[in-house]
Design a protein around this motif. Structure first.
Motif, PDB file in Angstrom:
ATOM      1  N   GLY A 157      43.744  27.369  42.128  1.00  0.00           N
ATOM      2  CA  GLY A 157      42.815  26.279  42.379  1.00  0.00           C
ATOM      3  C   GLY A 157      41.716  26.704  43.313  1.00  0.00           C
ATOM      4  O   GLY A 157      41.833  27.694  44.046  1.00  0.00           O
ATOM      5  N   HIS A 158      40.646  25.933  43.278  1.00  0.00           N
ATOM      6  CA  HIS A 158      39.474  26.208  44.110  1.00  0.00           C
ATOM      7  C   HIS A 158      39.263  25.071  45.099  1.00  0.00           C
ATOM      8  O   HIS A 158      39.289  23.898  44.724  1.00  0.00           O
ATOM      9  CB  HIS A 158      38.234  26.357  43.232  1.00  0.00           C
ATOM     10  CG  HIS A 158      36.954  26.466  44.008  1.00  0.00           C
ATOM     11  ND1 HIS A 158      36.011  25.470  44.041  1.00  0.00           N
ATOM     12  CD2 HIS A 158      36.485  27.467  44.804  1.00  0.00           C
ATOM     13  CE1 HIS A 158      35.002  25.838  44.808  1.00  0.00           C
ATOM     14  NE2 HIS A 158      35.264  27.045  45.287  1.00  0.00           N
ATOM     15  N   SER A 159      39.088  25.401  46.367  1.00  0.00           N
ATOM     16  CA  SER A 159      38.746  24.435  47.409  1.00  0.00           C
ATOM     17  C   SER A 159      39.848  23.373  47.513  1.00  0.00           C
ATOM     18  O   SER A 159      40.996  23.701  47.796  1.00  0.00           O
ATOM     19  CB  SER A 159      37.369  23.840  47.129  1.00  0.00           C
ATOM     20  OG  SER A 159      36.849  23.189  48.253  1.00  0.00           O
ATOM     21  N   ALA A 160      39.532  22.095  47.254  1.00  0.00           N
ATOM     22  CA  ALA A 160      40.583  21.079  47.257  1.00  0.00           C
ATOM     23  C   ALA A 160      41.660  21.410  46.234  1.00  0.00           C
ATOM     24  O   ALA A 160      42.854  21.142  46.440  1.00  0.00           O
ATOM     25  CB  ALA A 160      39.979  19.706  46.969  1.00  0.00           C
ATOM     26  N   ALA A 193      44.770  31.101  45.450  1.00  0.00           N
ATOM     27  CA  ALA A 193      44.012  30.097  46.197  1.00  0.00           C
ATOM     28  C   ALA A 193      42.590  30.609  46.411  1.00  0.00           C
ATOM     29  O   ALA A 193      42.379  31.583  47.132  1.00  0.00           O
ATOM     30  CB  ALA A 193      44.692  29.810  47.526  1.00  0.00           C
ATOM     31  N   LEU A 194      41.626  29.958  45.774  1.00  0.00           N
ATOM     32  CA  LEU A 194      40.231  30.370  45.837  1.00  0.00           C
ATOM     33  C   LEU A 194      39.503  29.458  46.825  1.00  0.00           C
ATOM     34  O   LEU A 194      39.392  28.248  46.596  1.00  0.00           O
ATOM     35  CB  LEU A 194      39.584  30.270  44.457  1.00  0.00           C
ATOM     36  CG  LEU A 194      40.322  31.017  43.332  1.00  0.00           C
ATOM     37  CD1 LEU A 194      39.642  30.754  41.992  1.00  0.00           C
ATOM     38  CD2 LEU A 194      40.411  32.503  43.623  1.00  0.00           C
ATOM     39  N   ALA A 195      39.049  30.041  47.929  1.00  0.00           N
ATOM     40  CA  ALA A 195      38.379  29.258  48.982  1.00  0.00           C
ATOM     41  C   ALA A 195      39.153  27.974  49.272  1.00  0.00           C
ATOM     42  O   ALA A 195      38.597  26.877  49.226  1.00  0.00           O
ATOM     43  CB  ALA A 195      36.944  28.941  48.570  1.00  0.00           C
ATOM     44  N   PRO A 196      40.444  28.078  49.581  1.00  0.00           N
ATOM     45  CA  PRO A 196      41.277  26.875  49.676  1.00  0.00           C
ATOM     46  C   PRO A 196      40.975  26.043  50.917  1.00  0.00           C
ATOM     47  O   PRO A 196      40.425  26.533  51.905  1.00  0.00           O
ATOM     48  CB  PRO A 196      42.694  27.450  49.730  1.00  0.00           C
ATOM     49  CG  PRO A 196      42.522  28.774  50.405  1.00  0.00           C
ATOM     50  CD  PRO A 196      41.207  29.301  49.888  1.00  0.00           C
ATOM     51  N   ALA A 197      41.399  24.770  50.853  1.00  0.00           N
ATOM     52  CA  ALA A 197      41.211  23.826  51.958  1.00  0.00           C
ATOM     53  C   ALA A 197      42.563  23.254  52.372  1.00  0.00           C
ATOM     54  O   ALA A 197      42.831  22.068  52.175  1.00  0.00           O
ATOM     55  CB  ALA A 197      40.256  22.715  51.531  1.00  0.00           C
ATOM     56  N   PRO A 198      43.450  24.073  52.971  1.00  0.00           N
ATOM     57  CA  PRO A 198      44.826  23.645  53.184  1.00  0.00           C
ATOM     58  C   PRO A 198      45.085  22.882  54.486  1.00  0.00           C
ATOM     59  O   PRO A 198      46.147  22.304  54.651  1.00  0.00           O
ATOM     60  CB  PRO A 198      45.617  24.964  53.207  1.00  0.00           C
ATOM     61  CG  PRO A 198      44.619  26.066  53.189  1.00  0.00           C
ATOM     62  CD  PRO A 198      43.264  25.479  53.294  1.00  0.00           C
ATOM     63  N   ILE A 239      55.262  29.151  52.209  1.00  0.00           N
ATOM     64  CA  ILE A 239      55.752  28.846  50.875  1.00  0.00           C
ATOM     65  C   ILE A 239      56.516  30.059  50.357  1.00  0.00           C
ATOM     66  O   ILE A 239      56.378  31.164  50.863  1.00  0.00           O
ATOM     67  CB  ILE A 239      54.627  28.436  49.923  1.00  0.00           C
ATOM     68  CG1 ILE A 239      53.610  29.563  49.734  1.00  0.00           C
ATOM     69  CG2 ILE A 239      53.934  27.179  50.417  1.00  0.00           C
ATOM     70  CD1 ILE A 239      52.533  29.227  48.717  1.00  0.00           C
ATOM     71  N   ALA A 240      57.317  29.821  49.320  1.00  0.00           N
ATOM     72  CA  ALA A 240      58.315  30.821  48.929  1.00  0.00           C
ATOM     73  C   ALA A 240      57.876  31.729  47.793  1.00  0.00           C
ATOM     74  O   ALA A 240      58.711  32.432  47.224  1.00  0.00           O
ATOM     75  CB  ALA A 240      59.609  30.107  48.541  1.00  0.00           C
ATOM     76  N   VAL A 241      56.592  31.729  47.438  1.00  0.00           N
ATOM     77  CA  VAL A 241      56.137  32.584  46.344  1.00  0.00           C
ATOM     78  C   VAL A 241      54.956  33.416  46.816  1.00  0.00           C
ATOM     79  O   VAL A 241      54.264  33.045  47.773  1.00  0.00           O
ATOM     80  CB  VAL A 241      55.737  31.744  45.107  1.00  0.00           C
ATOM     81  CG1 VAL A 241      56.929  30.975  44.563  1.00  0.00           C
ATOM     82  CG2 VAL A 241      54.573  30.817  45.426  1.00  0.00           C
ATOM     83  N   PRO A 242      54.691  34.556  46.164  1.00  0.00           N
ATOM     84  CA  PRO A 242      53.529  35.368  46.537  1.00  0.00           C
ATOM     85  C   PRO A 242      52.230  34.577  46.402  1.00  0.00           C
ATOM     86  O   PRO A 242      52.077  33.762  45.484  1.00  0.00           O
ATOM     87  CB  PRO A 242      53.581  36.529  45.542  1.00  0.00           C
ATOM     88  CG  PRO A 242      54.995  36.580  45.075  1.00  0.00           C
ATOM     89  CD  PRO A 242      55.484  35.175  45.086  1.00  0.00           C
ATOM     90  N   THR A 243      51.302  34.846  47.308  1.00  0.00           N
ATOM     91  CA  THR A 243      50.044  34.107  47.343  1.00  0.00           C
ATOM     92  C   THR A 243      48.879  35.074  47.472  1.00  0.00           C
ATOM     93  O   THR A 243      48.895  35.970  48.328  1.00  0.00           O
ATOM     94  CB  THR A 243      50.023  33.130  48.526  1.00  0.00           C
ATOM     95  OG1 THR A 243      51.124  32.218  48.420  1.00  0.00           O
ATOM     96  CG2 THR A 243      48.717  32.340  48.562  1.00  0.00           C
ATOM     97  N   GLU A 244      47.887  34.899  46.610  1.00  0.00           N
ATOM     98  CA  GLU A 244      46.634  35.640  46.688  1.00  0.00           C
ATOM     99  C   GLU A 244      45.537  34.661  47.102  1.00  0.00           C
ATOM    100  O   GLU A 244      45.362  33.620  46.470  1.00  0.00           O
ATOM    101  CB  GLU A 244      46.287  36.270  45.337  1.00  0.00           C
ATOM    102  CG  GLU A 244      47.281  37.307  44.847  1.00  0.00           C
ATOM    103  CD  GLU A 244      47.146  38.645  45.575  1.00  0.00           C
ATOM    104  OE1 GLU A 244      46.016  38.980  45.987  1.00  0.00           O
ATOM    105  OE2 GLU A 244      48.167  39.345  45.712  1.00  0.00           O
ATOM    106  N   VAL A 245      44.815  34.993  48.168  1.00  0.00           N
ATOM    107  CA  VAL A 245      43.734  34.150  48.668  1.00  0.00           C
ATOM    108  C   VAL A 245      42.428  34.928  48.550  1.00  0.00           C
ATOM    109  O   VAL A 245      42.343  36.072  49.016  1.00  0.00           O
ATOM    110  CB  VAL A 245      43.977  33.734  50.129  1.00  0.00           C
ATOM    111  CG1 VAL A 245      42.821  32.862  50.635  1.00  0.00           C
ATOM    112  CG2 VAL A 245      45.307  32.993  50.272  1.00  0.00           C
ATOM    113  N   VAL A 246      41.420  34.317  47.923  1.00  0.00           N
ATOM    114  CA  VAL A 246      40.097  34.943  47.797  1.00  0.00           C
ATOM    115  C   VAL A 246      39.069  33.985  48.387  1.00  0.00           C
ATOM    116  O   VAL A 246      38.980  32.817  47.969  1.00  0.00           O
ATOM    117  CB  VAL A 246      39.746  35.259  46.330  1.00  0.00           C
ATOM    118  CG1 VAL A 246      38.404  35.997  46.254  1.00  0.00           C
ATOM    119  CG2 VAL A 246      40.841  36.087  45.669  1.00  0.00           C
ATOM    120  N   MET A 247      38.301  34.486  49.360  1.00  0.00           N
ATOM    121  CA  MET A 247      37.287  33.675  50.033  1.00  0.00           C
ATOM    122  C   MET A 247      35.982  34.457  50.109  1.00  0.00           C
ATOM    123  O   MET A 247      35.980  35.687  50.040  1.00  0.00           O
ATOM    124  CB  MET A 247      37.739  33.307  51.452  1.00  0.00           C
ATOM    125  CG  MET A 247      39.051  32.535  51.507  1.00  0.00           C
ATOM    126  SD  MET A 247      39.586  32.176  53.208  1.00  0.00           S
ATOM    127  CE  MET A 247      40.022  33.843  53.764  1.00  0.00           C
TER     128      MET A 247
END
Length: 307
Positions: A157-160, A193-198, A239-247
């Motif tokens: 997902g992107h942002s929100a 997570a693309l430019a996420p807003a967590p 969280i319990a899974v691998p995460t890729e974040v791109v910003m």
């Protein structure tokens, strides 16, 4: 990634060349020409072929998903995509089409969700969250008619929408009896997570998008703390899974929110997060298949769903 084909009928540089308008299939290899970060309007202007199918997962007009299937017999790994737009009703799924098509062209099935947002009847707490969960679970019904590999699903997902992708992977932490809990949630094996807003608490304090977090959650962290405990990734991490974040490095409004989450995840011992900050990229470059940042988006998908 497959080479460009004759399915691209024309590509015209838009807005100084930072994005392209495509009629046919969006492709993801051509980099931006250094004209600066991609704007929302440039990204939204990318035009692509219709999806393979559009299917409802509820009765509300916003409760539907768009399916795109790649070439070949399958079963195909799946990117479950959630668009952003500040959680507001005026930003709908339409601007995500180029991303969907480019992932399809890269060999992945894409299930892209629309959902009720702030301003839609039933949007906000808890309806928006319930739509995300219900739309994700609907992949089981989709797979009965289409060749999908449900053992290889990632949430993206992107942002929100990046917030919701992380939240989908964290739902196992919801308390028993939560209005957001599902009896049999669809498992995801990773998050892009693309430019996420967590950071809902931080965003509420900043009053972003006309105090949208207050409207999304039905109150502040002080007045409805139990809701934030079930929604904010600052509390649900790790969280319990691998995460890729791109910003994007030039995403000065939203990158600090993603970085706050990365710090919190690290503090809580999450070693499964890999983050990339793309030089010169803004908030919407990660949605534009012809921007230079797209290489990192595809690399993130490949890391989570090796072909």
């Amino acid at each position: 990634m497959r080479a460009m084909t004759a399915r691209i009928r024309r590509a015209l540089l838009a807005g100084g060349g930072a994005a392209m308008v495509l009629v046919g299939t969006a492709k993801a290899q051509a980099p931006a020409n250094g004209a600066g970060p991609v704007s929302f309007d440039q990204g939204a202007a990318l035009r692509v072929a219709p999806p393979t199918a559009t299917m409802a997962y509820g009765d509300a007009p916003e409760q539907f998903g768009r399916l795109r299937l790649p070439a070949g017999p399958g079963p195909h790994p799946v990117v479950l995509f959630l668009h952003g737009g500040c959680w507001l009703s005026q930003y709908d799924i339409a601007h995500a089409g180029a991303l969907e098509q480019a992932l399809d062209d890269a060999g992945y099935a894409v299930w892209s969700l629309e959902y009720r947002r702030v301003g839609n009847p039933g949007g906000g707490w808890p309806g928006t969250f319930q739509d995300i969960a219900r739309g994700a679970a609907h992949l089981r019904a989709v797979a009965r008619a289409h060749p999908l590999d449900l053992s290889r699903v990632i949430a993206a997902g992107h942002s929100a929408g990046g917030f919701f992708a992380l939240w989908l992977a964290a739902r196992g932490k919801l308390p028993a009896g939560s209005v957001l809990a599902s009896a049999d949630p669809l498992p995801v094996r990773g998050v892009l997570a693309l430019a996420p807003a967590p950071d809902l608490e931080g965003l509420h304090a900043a009053g972003v998008c006309g105090n949208v977090i207050d409207r999304l959650m039905g109150g502040s962290p002080a007045t409805v703390p139990e809701r934030y405990a079930q929604a904010s990734l600052m509390q649900l991490a790790p969280i319990a899974v691998p995460t890729e974040v791109v910003m994007g490095a030039e995403d000065r409004s939203w990158r600090p929110v993603g970085e706050a989450y990365l710090r919190r995840a690290a503090e809580r011992g999450d070693r499964g997060v890999h983050a990339v900050t793309v030089p010169g990229a803004g908030h919407f470059d990660v949605l534009a298949p012809l921007a230079a940042a797209w290489r990192e988006v595809v690399a993130g998908v490949r890391a989570l769903l090796p072909r």
